[in-house]
Write a protein that holds these residues in place. Structure first.
Motif, mmCIF file in Angstrom:
data_model
loop_
_atom_site.group_PDB
_atom_site.id
_atom_site.type_symbol
_atom_site.label_atom_id
_atom_site.label_comp_id
_atom_site.label_asym_id
_atom_site.label_seq_id
_atom_site.Cartn_x
_atom_site.Cartn_y
_atom_site.Cartn_z
ATOM 1 N N ASN A 9 -11.720 -2.076 4.495
ATOM 2 C CA ASN A 9 -11.547 -0.661 4.176
ATOM 3 C C ASN A 9 -11.219 0.179 5.402
ATOM 4 O O ASN A 9 -11.227 1.404 5.343
ATOM 5 C CB ASN A 9 -12.819 -0.108 3.520
ATOM 6 C CG ASN A 9 -14.003 -0.105 4.490
ATOM 7 O OD1 ASN A 9 -14.017 -0.865 5.444
ATOM 8 N ND2 ASN A 9 -14.980 0.752 4.226
ATOM 9 N N THR A 36 1.351 5.675 -0.203
ATOM 10 C CA THR A 36 0.900 7.069 -0.196
ATOM 11 C C THR A 36 2.029 7.912 -0.766
ATOM 12 O O THR A 36 3.180 7.797 -0.322
ATOM 13 C CB THR A 36 0.554 7.554 1.225
ATOM 14 O OG1 THR A 36 -0.504 6.751 1.750
ATOM 15 C CG2 THR A 36 0.115 9.011 1.209
ATOM 16 N N TYR A 90 -3.308 9.329 7.123
ATOM 17 C CA TYR A 90 -2.434 8.423 6.360
ATOM 18 C C TYR A 90 -1.135 8.129 7.114
ATOM 19 O O TYR A 90 -0.605 7.015 7.021
ATOM 20 C CB TYR A 90 -2.165 9.014 4.971
ATOM 21 C CG TYR A 90 -3.453 9.229 4.218
ATOM 22 C CD1 TYR A 90 -4.140 8.154 3.667
ATOM 23 C CD2 TYR A 90 -4.031 10.498 4.131
ATOM 24 C CE1 TYR A 90 -5.359 8.336 3.019
ATOM 25 C CE2 TYR A 90 -5.248 10.690 3.485
ATOM 26 C CZ TYR A 90 -5.905 9.612 2.931
ATOM 27 O OH TYR A 90 -7.119 9.781 2.302
ATOM 28 N N TRP A 146 0.863 -1.187 0.000
ATOM 29 C CA TRP A 146 0.000 0.000 0.000
ATOM 30 C C TRP A 146 0.898 1.235 0.000
ATOM 31 O O TRP A 146 1.865 1.295 0.758
ATOM 32 C CB TRP A 146 -0.893 0.031 1.236
ATOM 33 C CG TRP A 146 -2.075 -0.881 1.182
ATOM 34 C CD1 TRP A 146 -3.364 -0.542 0.887
ATOM 35 C CD2 TRP A 146 -2.108 -2.287 1.453
ATOM 36 N NE1 TRP A 146 -4.186 -1.641 0.953
ATOM 37 C CE2 TRP A 146 -3.443 -2.727 1.301
ATOM 38 C CE3 TRP A 146 -1.138 -3.213 1.812
ATOM 39 C CZ2 TRP A 146 -3.826 -4.051 1.487
ATOM 40 C CZ3 TRP A 146 -1.505 -4.533 2.010
ATOM 41 C CH2 TRP A 146 -2.833 -4.936 1.845
ATOM 42 N N LYS A 185 -3.047 3.493 -1.062
ATOM 43 C CA LYS A 185 -3.635 2.773 -2.193
ATOM 44 C C LYS A 185 -2.924 1.433 -2.392
ATOM 45 O O LYS A 185 -1.695 1.365 -2.451
ATOM 46 C CB LYS A 185 -3.529 3.604 -3.465
ATOM 47 C CG LYS A 185 -4.212 2.953 -4.661
ATOM 48 C CD LYS A 185 -4.157 3.844 -5.883
ATOM 49 C CE LYS A 185 -4.841 3.177 -7.067
ATOM 50 N NZ LYS A 185 -4.749 4.008 -8.301
ATOM 51 N N LYS A 186 -3.717 0.385 -2.521
ATOM 52 C CA LYS A 186 -3.156 -0.939 -2.738
ATOM 53 C C LYS A 186 -2.548 -1.029 -4.127
ATOM 54 O O LYS A 186 -3.134 -0.590 -5.120
ATOM 55 C CB LYS A 186 -4.221 -2.025 -2.564
ATOM 56 C CG LYS A 186 -3.633 -3.435 -2.465
ATOM 57 C CD LYS A 186 -4.691 -4.458 -2.106
ATOM 58 C CE LYS A 186 -4.069 -5.823 -1.832
ATOM 59 N NZ LYS A 186 -3.279 -6.357 -2.937
ATOM 60 N N GLN A 187 -1.355 -1.618 -4.210
ATOM 61 C CA GLN A 187 -0.622 -1.781 -5.458
ATOM 62 C C GLN A 187 -0.775 -3.219 -5.964
ATOM 63 O O GLN A 187 -1.341 -4.086 -5.295
ATOM 64 C CB GLN A 187 0.868 -1.479 -5.231
ATOM 65 C CG GLN A 187 1.131 -0.182 -4.501
ATOM 66 C CD GLN A 187 0.734 1.039 -5.283
ATOM 67 O OE1 GLN A 187 1.236 1.288 -6.371
ATOM 68 N NE2 GLN A 187 -0.194 1.829 -4.735
ATOM 69 N N SER A 227 -1.394 11.830 -5.154
ATOM 70 C CA SER A 227 -2.048 11.086 -6.240
ATOM 71 C C SER A 227 -2.448 9.681 -5.787
ATOM 72 O O SER A 227 -3.375 9.077 -6.333
ATOM 73 C CB SER A 227 -1.126 11.001 -7.469
ATOM 74 O OG SER A 227 0.085 10.323 -7.140
ATOM 75 N N GLN A 228 -1.748 9.173 -4.767
ATOM 76 C CA GLN A 228 -2.108 7.885 -4.172
ATOM 77 C C GLN A 228 -2.115 8.049 -2.656
ATOM 78 O O GLN A 228 -1.163 8.583 -2.087
ATOM 79 C CB GLN A 228 -1.112 6.791 -4.565
ATOM 80 C CG GLN A 228 -1.055 6.516 -6.053
ATOM 81 C CD GLN A 228 -0.181 5.319 -6.375
ATOM 82 O OE1 GLN A 228 -0.530 4.185 -6.098
ATOM 83 N NE2 GLN A 228 0.976 5.579 -6.935
ATOM 84 N N LYS A 229 -3.191 7.593 -2.043
ATOM 85 C CA LYS A 229 -3.308 7.704 -0.588
ATOM 86 C C LYS A 229 -3.702 6.346 -0.026
ATOM 87 O O LYS A 229 -4.833 5.905 -0.224
ATOM 88 C CB LYS A 229 -4.348 8.761 -0.210
ATOM 89 C CG LYS A 229 -3.937 10.188 -0.584
ATOM 90 C CD LYS A 229 -5.038 11.167 -0.199
ATOM 91 C CE LYS A 229 -4.623 12.599 -0.461
ATOM 92 N NZ LYS A 229 -5.730 13.553 -0.133
#
Length: 476
Positions: free
Chosen positions: A116, A43, A403, A41, A52-54, A48-50
């Motif tokens: 989530n 940030t 975050y 994950w 966020k799973k890759q 642009s990504q917070k």
């Protein structure tokens, strides 16, 4: 005939049973092979990504010339109690303004361990008002010139309208959440300056103030809220806040050994007493209390903030008293700083730094406020940015603090153990083994360029890249 039919049925079923056993074996081997999978994950500093799973990464035995973070589960350090925020009175008010459905969804997101959610596992609350309350109050306010030596007027006051009911909802989601209480000021009538701001606790009121703590813990317990730990004073060397109190190290030692510790023992209170609760520039403060042989048995550990000093101060105290816990209890993010700078600095210092220096928790400051950074007391913090901004239209904005802490709280539950990992150049990191056996690695790229690197574990490795200023959590 019936027995023959039964035998025929069994013979006919044998191939089917064999197929099922084979399928079961196949499924089991897939589980084993999935241990090579690494979830990530991220940030990024540009937002642009917070969290966020890759795409999943896969361990292999390939070699390359990249720098390497070696994770070593054989090296074991402290056991983690949790990650979270301060649930200030203002935070509770902001959340309680949401309609029922929004509030319930938000609390699940914050405190559950659903997919989530970010799984917050530790909260700090103020004993009486902090500077992020609408008004200043204690639990035993008296008219000017009057005292209440028997604490007959003690009550939880405004907290019964916001903090207590919200804590009950939180505990329904996570009954095991740890809660620490810290006072900003005793009742004004106990102080030598007759003001909520500054001044010192008069020695003649040490015992009644110790009983005040006892009554607080018992009152909260009557509402089903267990206070796991308290500090005798928030920021005892900062008497300029409102509310606040000056409490020197020798004063805190006297209060603990002669009054607070014995009062807890007499009332059979198990709540931990954690000293100091202020900046990393004065490790001599907690050490002075720990060096007092009569205070020492009552003290569970020391708490720190990082508005001044270096996070390594925690290790200095740990090295002197390795059997006493370290806590990181507060760091704010401000309205005047950027997402990028706060993300980098706080993950590096508050999360990774505190963990690598023996802290059992890591807490940021306020959980929530409104779009004007309110409420705060007259003279309180007007620039403190909560992890959540909840505006008058019930819009919820997840700020940088969400975050910073989420990168740890989502993946590292209470009971996890910090394990070995090396810092490689700009890649600050910390690793854990969770109670379920997962390995978690949090990495912050503190440099000005993207960094390619390996993560090596048990003779296998993955190769990945992390942008400048970005944070990633890897789980396998």
């Amino acid at each position: 005939m019936k027995n023959i039919n039964k035998k025929l049925q069994i013979l006919l079923l044998l191939p089917l049973i064999a197929v099922q056993i084979k399928c079961g074996s196949s499924k089991s081997s897939n589980v084993v092979s999935n241990s090579n999978k690494v979830e990530a994950w991220v940030t990024t500093s540009d937002e642009s990504q917070k969290l966020k799973k890759q795409s999943d990464l896969v361990f292999n035995t390939d070699t390359n010339s990249n720098q390497t973070i070696l994770v070593d589960a054989s090296q074991k350090f402290q056991t983690i109690e949790g990650f979270g925020f301060s649930l200030t009175g203002g935070s509770a008010q902001a959340i309680l303004k949401l309609d029922k459905a929004k509030k319930e969804a938000l609390l699940q997101e914050l405190f559950s361990r659903k997919d989530n959610a970010i799984g917050l596992s530790y909260l700090r609350i103020s004993i009486g008002a902090s500077d992020l309350n609408e008004t200043v109050f204690s639990y035993d306010d008296m008219p000017e010139g009057q005292t209440d030596l028997k604490l007959e007027h003690f009550n939880l006051g405004p907290d019964l309208k916001d903090v207590v009911p919200l804590l009950k909802e939180i505990l329904a989601i996570n009954p095991n959440i740890k809660i620490m209480g810290s006072p900003w000021s005793p009742p004004v009538w106990m102080k030598d300056n007759g003001s909520s701001k500054g001044g010192s606790l008069q020695p003649k009121y040490y015992q009644v103030y110790a009983e005040y703590f006892v009554k607080y813990i018992q009152a909260m317990k009557s509402h089903g809220i267990v206070i796991d730990a308290i500090t005798p004073q928030n920021e005892p060397l900062h008497p300029g806040n409102n509310p606040s109190l000056l409490m020197l190290a020798e004063q805190q030692a006297e209060f603990i050994k002669n009054n607070l510790g014995p009062a807890f023992a007499k009332a059979k209170i198990k709540t931990k007493i954690v000293v100091y609760d202020h900046n990393c520039n004065k490790p001599e403060y907690p050490l002075a209390i720990l060096n007092d042989p009569k205070a020492l048995p009552f003290v569970a550990g020391s708490a720190f903030h990082l508005y001044e000093g270096d996070i390594s101060a925690l290790s200095k105290v740990h090295d002197a008293y390795p059997n006493k816990d370290l806590y990181f209890t507060e760091q704010y993010t401000g309205s005047g700083s950027s997402f990028e700078s706060d993300l980098k600095w706080s993950v590096k210092n508050v999360v990774i730094g505190s963990m690598r220096n023996w802290s059992v928790n890591a807490l940021s400051w306020g959980l929530a406020n409104d779009e004007f950074y309110k409420p705060f007391t007259p003279g309180g913090c007007s620039t403190c940015k909560g992890a959540l901004m909840i505006d008058q239209n019930q819009n919820i904005k997840r700020e940088v603090g969400y975050y910073i802490i989420g990168h740890a709280s989502k993946f590292v539950p209470e009971g996890s153990v910090r394990i070995g990992s090396n810092v490689s150049n700009n890649l600050y990191n910390v690793a854990f083994r969770t109670p379920s056996g997962q390995i978690v690695l949090i990495v912050e790229n503190d440099g000005s360029a993207a960094e390619s690197f390996n993560i090596k574990y048990n003779k296998k490795q993955i190769s990945t890249t992390l942008n400048a200023g970005a944070v990633a959590t890897y789980v396998w």
